[in-house]
Design a protein around this motif. Structure first.
Motif, mmCIF file in Angstrom:
data_model
loop_
_atom_site.group_PDB
_atom_site.id
_atom_site.type_symbol
_atom_site.label_atom_id
_atom_site.label_comp_id
_atom_site.label_asym_id
_atom_site.label_seq_id
_atom_site.Cartn_x
_atom_site.Cartn_y
_atom_site.Cartn_z
ATOM 1 N N SER A 108 -7.473 -10.641 -6.215
ATOM 2 C CA SER A 108 -6.772 -11.239 -7.351
ATOM 3 C C SER A 108 -5.250 -11.094 -7.221
ATOM 4 N N THR A 109 -4.543 -11.551 -8.254
ATOM 5 C CA THR A 109 -3.084 -11.356 -8.334
ATOM 6 C C THR A 109 -2.796 -10.679 -9.668
ATOM 7 N N HIS A 110 -1.574 -10.179 -9.779
ATOM 8 C CA HIS A 110 -1.247 -9.489 -11.028
ATOM 9 C C HIS A 110 -1.308 -10.442 -12.221
ATOM 10 N N LEU A 111 -0.838 -11.666 -12.040
ATOM 11 C CA LEU A 111 -0.870 -12.591 -13.186
ATOM 12 C C LEU A 111 -2.299 -13.002 -13.538
ATOM 13 N N GLU A 112 -3.146 -13.170 -12.517
ATOM 14 C CA GLU A 112 -4.538 -13.499 -12.823
ATOM 15 C C GLU A 112 -5.194 -12.321 -13.567
ATOM 16 N N CYS A 113 -4.917 -11.095 -13.092
ATOM 17 C CA CYS A 113 -5.466 -9.908 -13.776
ATOM 18 C C CYS A 113 -4.930 -9.805 -15.189
ATOM 19 N N SER A 114 -3.673 -10.190 -15.371
ATOM 20 C CA SER A 114 -3.084 -10.123 -16.712
ATOM 21 C C SER A 114 -3.836 -11.052 -17.658
ATOM 22 N N THR B 173 -2.913 -21.828 -13.515
ATOM 23 C CA THR B 173 -1.661 -22.504 -13.153
ATOM 24 C C THR B 173 -0.730 -22.594 -14.368
ATOM 25 N N ALA B 174 -1.310 -22.957 -15.514
ATOM 26 C CA ALA B 174 -0.494 -23.072 -16.728
ATOM 27 C C ALA B 174 0.102 -21.708 -17.099
ATOM 28 N N TRP B 175 -0.687 -20.682 -16.972
ATOM 29 C CA TRP B 175 -0.238 -19.312 -17.304
ATOM 30 C C TRP B 175 0.873 -18.874 -16.354
ATOM 31 N N GLU B 176 0.693 -19.111 -15.059
ATOM 32 C CA GLU B 176 1.720 -18.720 -14.079
ATOM 33 C C GLU B 176 3.031 -19.447 -14.369
ATOM 34 N N ASN B 177 2.927 -20.751 -14.678
ATOM 35 C CA ASN B 177 4.140 -21.516 -14.979
ATOM 36 C C ASN B 177 4.798 -21.011 -16.264
ATOM 37 N N ASP B 178 3.963 -20.755 -17.243
ATOM 38 C CA ASP B 178 4.475 -20.287 -18.536
ATOM 39 C C ASP B 178 5.256 -18.977 -18.349
ATOM 40 N N LEU C 248 7.112 -10.825 -23.353
ATOM 41 C CA LEU C 248 7.278 -9.465 -22.829
ATOM 42 C C LEU C 248 6.792 -9.363 -21.387
ATOM 43 N N ILE C 249 5.642 -9.979 -21.095
ATOM 44 C CA ILE C 249 5.154 -9.930 -19.712
ATOM 45 C C ILE C 249 6.171 -10.614 -18.789
ATOM 46 N N ALA C 250 6.769 -11.692 -19.263
ATOM 47 C CA ALA C 250 7.728 -12.444 -18.436
ATOM 48 C C ALA C 250 9.065 -11.725 -18.316
ATOM 49 N N GLN C 251 9.518 -11.087 -19.386
ATOM 50 C CA GLN C 251 10.910 -10.612 -19.393
ATOM 51 C C GLN C 251 11.112 -9.133 -19.096
ATOM 52 N N VAL C 252 10.052 -8.329 -19.195
ATOM 53 C CA VAL C 252 10.232 -6.915 -18.817
ATOM 54 C C VAL C 252 10.671 -6.803 -17.345
#
Ligand code: CMC
Length: 429
Positions: free
Chosen positions: A84-90, A105-110, A168-172
């Motif tokens: 997996s990847t961290h974003l998929e696990c998230s 894909t939408a989540w990764e872009n977001d 928060l996930i994006a900006q931390v």
């Protein structure tokens, strides 16, 4: 006939009660029926450090400490680290299921499109001392970021929660990279929507400004795996802090800031930094027996060893150790790995550590990888915080939507003075 109940007799009064057992637990409040008289509050449990107290029901992370098992939403950590990847696990940790391709894909872009913090926020770092610890900066910055998002206070609004969890996930990671660059006296580098989440973080950390930082793929993947391993770990000290603060219906920025303060401590996420300091102090393999002797005599702890839950090898430590070898093939061998491996070998054969079931935890080998990748030691706990942000937020979401939950408010066992009269200052001894 066996029944799912527990029968307790209070030998002070002779009263017997039968309380239900559900999922292997009894409700602590059921014990309040055992009281000396009508004025008595009733029996409470005394459990410093919450050694045997379940504070919530959770469906996120499963740990079997005796067997050394860790699963997110039922998936073994070994498989997630491999596939997996961290974003998929998230996504998995937050939503309970693996995403289908379009959702992923939408989540990764977001996430990648929301990594930039408000321009007006950047001068915040200039108010901090040039060599402030990045973990102190990160905590302050996360709390300050919340002041840009007043609607995050609407914690019962599902849409607002989702938006601020995403923010928060994006900006931390952006705040983490800015903390590093503030220390290094370098201009901030903003996110780049052409890069992955982890690639972006590495670029914001290490870019020279005029050129994009192109990390070796092995190193980018290794960091992503380390993020997966740190993403959640059920009700540890920082997650419990997140839930405790969240139970007061505080906004998620303030709660994540508080959780990161708990993580900062050397017995928790600060251990990865402490391990490197320890390995440098030991210096070489010849000094290990003397160091171990000191630990056994109570002169400090073997950092990166022991765990409240794992009484077996921490499954994350196994993966980190393997990852270290792959990283060293690219970066060259970090000489501290030899000291760490020998320290582990000696400790695992020593009666002191065997009897107490002390094994390497996730922090024992992560620092040597981070160092080989060029992260300064002070950044190690920051990396842990970047990864754990998703776990804190998933646990917060679970708390807010759990009708069983109330504001956290433990009881105490009062052993202080009984009532006495105030004494005027000139009458005191
Ligand atoms: N080195 C030496 N002795 C230890 C260690 C250690 N690292 N850890 C525990 N002990 C001993 C402790 O002295 C005690 O001995 P005794 O029974 O003779 O008094 C016994 O083992 C039990 O220790 P404890 O402190 O009661 O155990 P705990 O469950 O309260 O603490 C811990 C867990 C992780 C805080 C502790 O093992 C520790 O301090 N480890 C070093 C710090 C560390 O690596 N922390 C990272 C944890 S993993 C990352 C995370 O999720 O935070």
């Amino acid at each position: 006939m066996p029944s799912d109940t527990l029968t307790i007799t209070d030998n002070r009064t002779g009263k017997t009660i039968e309380v239900p057992i559900e999922h292997g637990t009894v409700r602590a409040t059921d014990l309040r029926q055992l009281r000396l008289d009508a004025q008595d509050f009733g029996i409470i449990t005394y459990d410093p450090g919450y050694m045997n107290t379940g504070s919530c029901r959770s469906r996120i992370t499963f740990i079997d400490g005796d067997q050394g098992i860790l699963r997110y939403r039922g998936y073994p950590i070994e498989q997630l680290a491999e596939e997996s990847t961290h974003l998929e696990c998230s996504w998995l940790i937050l939503n309970g299921e693996l995403p289908v391709r379009s959702d992923l894909t939408a989540w990764e872009n977001d996430i990648v499109n929301n990594m930039a913090v408000n321009e007006a926020f950047k001068p915040f770092f200039n108010s901090l001392w040039h060599d402030a610890h990045p973990m102190g900066m990160l905590q302050a910055a996360i709390a300050a970021l919340g002041t840009f998002h007043a609607p995050s206070k609407k914690v019962h609004d599902r849409g607002e929660r989702a938006k601020h969890i995403r923010n928060l996930i994006a900006q931390v990671p952006t705040l983490a990279a800015y903390a590093y660059r503030h220390n290094a006296g370098l201009p901030f580098v903003g996110p780049d929507s052409m890069l992955s989440y982890t690639g972006n973080f590495l670029n914001m950390m290490f870019s020279r400004g005029d050129t994009r930082h192109r990390p070796h793929q092995v190193l980018e993947r290794a960091l992503d795996i380390l993020f997966i391993l740190h993403a959640d770990h059920e009700q540890n000290c920082s997650t419990s802090t997140m839930r405790m603060v969240g139970s007061a219906q505080t906004d998620p920025y303030a709660a994540v800031s508080a959780a990161s303060a708990a993580l900062y401590g050397p017995l928790h996420g600060g251990a990865n930094e402490a391990v490197l300091t320890m390995l440098r102090e030991i210096g070489n393999k010849e000094n290990i027996p003397e160091f171990i002797k000191g630990v056994k005599e109570g002169q400090g702890r073997l950092m990166g060893f022991g765990h409240r839950v794992y009484k077996n090898y921490d499954p994350r430590a196994r993966i980190v150790k393997k990852c270290a070898e792959e990283v060293f093939e690219v970066t060259g061998r970090n000489p501290l790995i030899e000291v760490a491996a020998e320290l582990e070998r000696i400790a695992l054969e020593d009666e002191y550590f065997i009897r107490r079931k002390l094994y390497p935890n996730v922090d024992f080998y992560s620092g040597v990888i981070y160092e080989a990748m060029g992260f300064p030691t002070e950044m190690f706990t920051v990396l842990f915080a970047v990864a754990r942000t998703v776990g804190w937020l998933a646990q917060w979401e679970e708390l807010i939507t759990d009708s069983d939950q109330k504001i956290a408010r433990p009881r105490q066992v009062y052993l202080g003075e009984e009532i006495r009269d105030y004494v005027a200052i000139d009458k005191r001894d």
